[in-house]
Design a protein around this motif. Sequence first.
Motif, PDB file in Angstrom:
ATOM      1  N   ARG A 187      31.307  27.379  34.986  1.00 39.54           N
ATOM      2  CA  ARG A 187      31.083  28.717  34.342  1.00 39.54           C
ATOM      3  C   ARG A 187      30.105  29.557  35.151  1.00 39.54           C
ATOM      4  O   ARG A 187      30.351  30.974  35.265  1.00 39.54           O
ATOM      5  CB  ARG A 187      30.517  28.516  32.804  1.00 39.54           C
ATOM      6  N   ASN A 191      31.022  33.335  36.755  1.00 38.26           N
ATOM      7  CA  ASN A 191      30.092  34.464  36.328  1.00 38.26           C
ATOM      8  C   ASN A 191      29.343  35.261  37.711  1.00 38.26           C
ATOM      9  O   ASN A 191      29.224  36.266  37.477  1.00 38.26           O
ATOM     10  CB  ASN A 191      28.849  34.352  35.329  1.00 38.26           C
ATOM     11  N   THR A 192      29.384  34.513  38.613  1.00 36.97           N
ATOM     12  CA  THR A 192      28.716  35.151  39.852  1.00 36.97           C
ATOM     13  C   THR A 192      29.833  35.417  40.841  1.00 36.97           C
ATOM     14  O   THR A 192      29.632  35.910  42.096  1.00 36.97           O
ATOM     15  CB  THR A 192      27.747  34.198  40.472  1.00 36.97           C
ATOM     16  N   HIS A 196      33.604  40.009  38.837  1.00 39.17           N
ATOM     17  CA  HIS A 196      33.193  39.564  37.564  1.00 39.17           C
ATOM     18  C   HIS A 196      32.474  40.551  36.727  1.00 39.17           C
ATOM     19  O   HIS A 196      31.630  41.219  37.227  1.00 39.17           O
ATOM     20  CB  HIS A 196      32.424  38.452  37.337  1.00 39.17           C
TER      21      HIS A 196
END
Length: 198
Positions: A187, A191-192, A196
């Motif tokens: 996750r 997210n990085t 995104h």
Amino acid sequence: MDITVRITQQEEADALLSRSVLALLVGALLDRQIPSDQAFAAPATIARRLGCEDLDANRIAWHDPEHLAALFAARPAVHAYPAAMARRVQDLCRHLVTRHNGRAAAVWEGAATGRDLYRRINELPGFGRQKAQIFVALLGKQYGVQPDGWRAAAGPYGEDGTFRSVADINGLESLEKVRAHRQQERRAAKNTAPGHGT
């Protein structure tokens, strides 16, 4: 020294891992893009399909590649990418035969330091930096292979009291904790990732 591991929660698979370091190496090699417990259960499946109790590096090294790929692909497949992983396992076994007389344990026997141990593992086909660090941690935490500096050589995977990798799995509870940690890592990576949230 008798070793008892509980990585897969499957009696046959864990028994093979406990007595065969070749099975351990193969499981580590397959531990990519599938759950760790599934990867480490695969050596028992491979041995069964080859019609033998234990894995043998010589037998796998010179096995017909197409037939070996078919054994990997038979349902249920031993990996999400059976043909590619059959080639990688065969490459690993050929390396062991040509460099270590077919003995997996010879890779780390006599390693003087953790750095030396890491170097030997990192030289194996299919073992990059992270996989080599995890394997050093696995050897140190569960197999008693602990040359000076092994925890440092294993990086974060050598830390005590963590649940980062297969090196920390010794039962169902720790397996669930490692799964949760890996999900959290996925996750965070998502997210990085570039783009995104745009």
